[in-house]
Design a protein around this motif. Structure first.
Motif, PDB file in Angstrom:
ATOM      1  N   PRO A  62       0.780  -1.240   0.000  1.00  0.00           N
ATOM      2  CA  PRO A  62       0.000   0.000   0.000  1.00  0.00           C
ATOM      3  C   PRO A  62       0.816   1.297   0.000  1.00  0.00           C
ATOM      4  N   ASN A  64       2.640   2.632  -2.280  1.00  0.00           N
ATOM      5  CA  ASN A  64       2.813   3.251  -3.592  1.00  0.00           C
ATOM      6  C   ASN A  64       4.267   3.441  -4.012  1.00  0.00           C
ATOM      7  N   LYS A  85      11.453  -6.419   5.498  1.00  0.00           N
ATOM      8  CA  LYS A  85      11.881  -5.476   6.526  1.00  0.00           C
ATOM      9  C   LYS A  85      11.229  -4.102   6.428  1.00  0.00           C
ATOM     10  N   GLY A  86      10.472  -3.862   5.353  1.00  0.00           N
ATOM     11  CA  GLY A  86       9.823  -2.562   5.247  1.00  0.00           C
ATOM     12  C   GLY A  86      10.764  -1.439   4.868  1.00  0.00           C
TER      13      GLY A  86
ATOM     14  N   SER B  27      -4.922   2.213  -1.356  1.00  0.00           N
ATOM     15  CA  SER B  27      -3.611   2.852  -1.514  1.00  0.00           C
ATOM     16  C   SER B  27      -3.645   3.926  -2.588  1.00  0.00           C
ATOM     17  N   PRO B  30      -4.351   7.187  -0.082  1.00  0.00           N
ATOM     18  CA  PRO B  30      -4.056   6.814   1.307  1.00  0.00           C
ATOM     19  C   PRO B  30      -4.493   7.869   2.313  1.00  0.00           C
ATOM     20  N   MET B  40       8.883  -2.043  11.061  1.00  0.00           N
ATOM     21  CA  MET B  40       9.277  -3.438  10.855  1.00  0.00           C
ATOM     22  C   MET B  40      10.763  -3.547  10.564  1.00  0.00           C
ATOM     23  N   ILE B  45      10.871  -6.264  14.422  1.00  0.00           N
ATOM     24  CA  ILE B  45      10.516  -7.659  14.151  1.00  0.00           C
ATOM     25  C   ILE B  45      10.910  -8.533  15.343  1.00  0.00           C
ATOM     26  N   ARG B  50       5.795  -8.300  13.660  1.00  0.00           N
ATOM     27  CA  ARG B  50       5.071  -9.069  12.647  1.00  0.00           C
ATOM     28  C   ARG B  50       3.712  -9.520  13.184  1.00  0.00           C
ATOM     29  N   ASN B  54      -0.019  -8.366  11.875  1.00  0.00           N
ATOM     30  CA  ASN B  54      -1.076  -9.314  11.528  1.00  0.00           C
ATOM     31  C   ASN B  54      -2.338  -9.052  12.337  1.00  0.00           C
ATOM     32  N   ILE B  68      -5.754   1.376   6.548  1.00  0.00           N
ATOM     33  CA  ILE B  68      -4.765   0.744   5.709  1.00  0.00           C
ATOM     34  C   ILE B  68      -3.504   0.506   6.555  1.00  0.00           C
ATOM     35  N   VAL B  69      -2.979  -0.712   6.499  1.00  0.00           N
ATOM     36  CA  VAL B  69      -1.823  -1.054   7.326  1.00  0.00           C
ATOM     37  C   VAL B  69      -0.573  -1.127   6.457  1.00  0.00           C
ATOM     38  N   THR B  70       0.409  -0.344   6.808  1.00  0.00           N
ATOM     39  CA  THR B  70       1.653  -0.318   6.053  1.00  0.00           C
ATOM     40  C   THR B  70       2.787  -0.688   6.977  1.00  0.00           C
ATOM     41  N   GLN B  71       3.844  -1.268   6.399  1.00  0.00           N
ATOM     42  CA  GLN B  71       5.016  -1.446   7.237  1.00  0.00           C
ATOM     43  C   GLN B  71       6.041  -0.383   6.875  1.00  0.00           C
ATOM     44  N   THR B  72       6.809   0.021   7.840  1.00  0.00           N
ATOM     45  CA  THR B  72       7.818   1.024   7.557  1.00  0.00           C
ATOM     46  C   THR B  72       9.129   0.577   8.192  1.00  0.00           C
ATOM     47  N   GLY B  73      10.174   1.326   7.920  1.00  0.00           N
ATOM     48  CA  GLY B  73      11.469   0.977   8.496  1.00  0.00           C
ATOM     49  C   GLY B  73      11.546   1.451   9.942  1.00  0.00           C
ATOM     50  N   VAL B 129       7.443  14.359   5.071  1.00  0.00           N
ATOM     51  CA  VAL B 129       6.994  15.215   3.972  1.00  0.00           C
ATOM     52  C   VAL B 129       6.293  14.393   2.925  1.00  0.00           C
TER      53      VAL B 129
END
Lengths: 601, 129
Positions: A62, A64, A85-86, B27, B30, B40, B45, B50, B54, B68-73, B129
């Motif tokens: 999601p 983009n 790992k995102g 998406s 968003p 994540m 993790i 994780r 879920n 909406i579920v996103t993973q990020t660093g 941003v």
């Protein structure tokens, strides 16, 4: 049921597939399985994203994320870093050509910001080989609505109100065309989709058929109901194998669901579609020639009237619309005429798809609202001219259109405005030229194309275009005269007035518009035997800048005609009479001492 | 394959397949939905991000929420992993630390649905941003 956390959309258009996007899909699926992540992320092969310049494209949802120039070997990295790992894979992200900064997702790309996607609404979004994904996007709901709630007359009325005009080039009101075919009473009528896209550098229709074939099928079924036809045909060039394959899959799926065939959706309307393959002749994009080709005759146009709406395929009323026109139609029935009227200019409603090509940073497929300016398209969506060069001209309408220059850049694009400034909308090819393009050669290129593609039926086109080509050839060889210019102009006007079909009536446009906008370039070729952009080989001159030349002798060694002389460590000189203009010296010189001067020396 | 006989048949198929495209539809815009970002990175993790992610996905599907579920660093709050950033449309984001499955459910029920703040908010010290 497993829910995917991520979707990996991989472009499956012809452009990206030729750069191995098939293998990318395969590798992504394989790596996901190896890592036990195939329940977490779904890999989908979609239609064209439009950003062909830096294909193959992989878009991760999601967030983009927009990965460009992806190689099959990058699959491992995308999954290990991004899916697991995102972390975005920085080196594959799109880089803005102006700011030189990395853009993390498609929402921040200038390329997409001014686009409105109607005809391309599902391209790069759904899997074109899966009818369920089309249905999930309200696919076939327009057909159901028309069949259940509207009479043919009311449906035609809605289309007339929407102001939709034919996207194939002519801009004829689509609703009116349907009404004419509807009014003609006959036992059998036909719906034909014109997918004989022939402009050099154009790939709008191909991309729609590859990315969203069901939208065209649905619209044809609606058209069949409105005009009273039970048979449809798609006339598509045989050189579009992927589009043909996806159309065939889509047709079979629609038949399996009963969306084509007898009594569709429980109504009395029956409709089916077959494919007809064209051999790729440009003139067969003209509707009468197209119909003759489908009948098994020579692909030659005939005089209108009678229009196909009166007497078309096998002498029966036939409605011919272009691919992009059809692709707009389901959206219009779902969202209403008012919605469509709210986009565009006074007389041209909705959007237009363009294939951006030539010396532009973002080559690709775009859909923009009517009324956007050429400047916005070229400098914002297109990202400006390649290598920081200067803009010179843009050709719209392919071989039938004209060259527009800097002064026309702020013209809002629509059917009438483009005609007013001496070009035309055409089917949507847009070729951008920079300072290094010779406009006489550009005109010659298009004439070469029309000479090749003329069917030969009428003399003005068959003979006249050949003569135009010969005159242009003479000029680019430095042998042209002032009288030749006069003759070019006169003959162009005569061909426009007397040719039988659209091909001949528009073929002199590139000549007339370049003569109008670049008179000084024609004059330089004729009076000075000089080509200002250095493109015409016969007139090209190479020149050594004595202050830059270090006398390394590399050029004189590589020269095949021994035209370069000079002592070691001293400036060299080119003998213009001996020079055969091969350019080998310029390629060899490490000191940029050899140039093609822009003025005659 | 069953034939489609009417508009309602068509709608039924649409409903069956809609959730397949749900993620893609959301998406596309968003900013109109509640965005839940789960950090994540390795630290996240290792602390169970994780399972938390879920849990959010399950809960949202269950309650049919517009999110909406996103993973990020890594967001930099490694001391408080798993961390989750929640951004409601038009509001400033809020970051929760030490989120486990139970807390994930509570965040959805209390904060997302009712706007009630929970314990464990980390003051946000960055701008995106």
């Amino acid at each position: 049921m497993s829910r995917y956390k991520m979707h990996l959309l991989v472009c499956g258009g012809t452009g990206c597939r030729s750069s191995e996007s098939d293998l990318i899909v395969e590798n992504l699926k394989k790596v996901l399985q190896e890592k036990g992540l195939d329940g977490d992320a779904q890999v989908v092969q979609t239609g064209c994203f439009g950003f062909c310049e830096q294909g193959p494209i992989v878009k991760v949802l999601p967030d983009n994320t927009f990965y460009t120039s992806v190689k099959p070997s990058d699959a491992e990295g995308i999954i290990a870093e991004h899916v697991l790992k995102g972390r975005k894979v920085e080196r594959l992200l799109y880089k803005d050509p102006k700011q030189q900064t990395v853009v993390s997702d498609s929402k921040h790309m200038e390329f997409y910001q001014k686009q409105i996607r109607i005809a391309l609404r599902n391209c790069g979004f759904i899997d074109p080989e899966n009818i369920d994904e089309y249905i999930a996007r309200d696919g076939y709901a327009a057909l159901a609505k028309v069949l259940e709630e509207m009479t043919p007359e009311a449906a035609i009325d809605l289309l007339k109100k929407s102001g939709l005009r034919g996207r194939g080039g002519g801009g004829f009101p689509t609703g009116l065309k349907w009404e004419l075919a509807h009014k003609n009473k006959a036992g059998q009528k036909y719906v034909v989709c014109n997918a004989d896209e022939g402009d050099p550098g154009a790939f709008m229709d191909r991309s729609i058929l590859e990315g969203d074939p069901h939208s065209v099928i649905e619209a044809m079924a609606i058209c069949g109901y409105c005009i009273g036809a039970t048979k449809g045909m798609v006339y598509i060039r045989a050189e579009y194998p992927l589009a043909i394959q996806r159309l065939k899959i889509a047709l079979n799926q629609a038949r399996d669901y009963g969306l084509l065939g007898n009594s569709i959706l429980g109504s009395k309307h029956s409709f089916d579609i077959e494919l007809r393959y064209g051999a790729g002749a440009f003139v067969c994009g003209e509707e009468t020639a197209l119909i003759h080709s489908m009948e098994g005759q020579r692909g030659e146009p005939t005089v209108k009237p009678p229009f196909p709406a009166e007497s078309g395929y096998l002498g029966k009323p036939t409605n011919v619309n272009n691919v992009e026109t059809f692709a707009n139609i389901p959206a219009i029935y779902l969202r209403g005429a008012e919605w469509f009227l709210s986009i565009g200019t006074a007389k041209s409603k909705g959007t237009k798809v363009f294939a951006l090509a030539g010396k532009i940073n973002n080559v690709g497929l775009i859909e923009v609202p009517m009324g956007i300016t050429l400047r916005e398209v070229i400098y914002e969506i297109g990202g400006g001219i390649k290598d920081g060069k200067k803009f010179k001209a843009v050709q719209t309408g392919g071989p039938s259109g004209g060259c527009l220059t800097e002064k026309d850049l702020d013209t809002p694009i629509d059917f009438d405005n483009l005609l007013a400034v001496g070009s035309m909308m055409g089917s949507g090819g847009m070729i951008v030229m920079d300072e290094n393009d010779c406009m006489v050669s550009v005109a010659k290129f298009y004439l070469d194309f029309t000479v090749e593609e003329s069917c030969g039926k009428c003399a003005p086109c068959r003979v006249g275009n050949k003569r135009l080509y010969e005159l242009l050839n003479k000029i680019t060889n430095g042998k042209g005269t002032e009288e030749d210019l006069e003759q070019l102009r006169n003959m162009s006007v005569v061909i426009k007035d007397t040719a039988l079909c659209g091909l001949g009536q528009t073929s002199p446009n590139p000549v007339l518009s370049t003569m109008e906008n670049f008179a000084d370039e024609y004059a330089a070729h004729i009076h000075d035997q000089h080509c200002p952009s250095g493109q015409c080989k016969a007139l090209r001159q190479y020149f050594i800048l004595s202050e830059k030349c270090v006398g390394c002798t590399a050029c004189s060694k590589v020269c095949p005609s021994e035209a370069i002389s000079g002592e070691k460590r001293q400036a060299h000189l080119i003998d213009q009479i001996k020079c055969i203009r091969c350019g080998a010296c310029m390629e060899k010189c490490k000191f940029s001492a050899i140039i093609i001067p822009s003025t005659k020396i | 394959m069953n034939k489609i006989k009417s508009l309602s048949d068509l709608r039924k198929i649409k409903q069956d397949v809609e959730n397949r495209l749900d993620l893609r539809e959301k998406s596309d815009n968003p900013e109109r939905h509640v965005q839940i970002k789960v950090a994540m990175a390795t630290c996240g993790i290792a602390s169970g991000a994780r399972e938390v992610m879920n849990a959010f996905i399950e809960k949202i599907a269950q309650d049919k929420l517009d999110a909406i579920v996103t993973q990020t660093g890594c967001m930099g709050y490694c001391h408080a992993e798993p961390t989750v950033e929640i951004r409601k449309p038009g509001e400033e984001p809020i970051v929760y630390g030490h989120v486990d499955v139970e807390k994930a459910v509570a965040i959805v029920d209390k904060y997302i649905k009712q706007g009630e703040l929970l314990e464990g908010i980390i003051p946000v010290n960055y701008q995106t941003v």
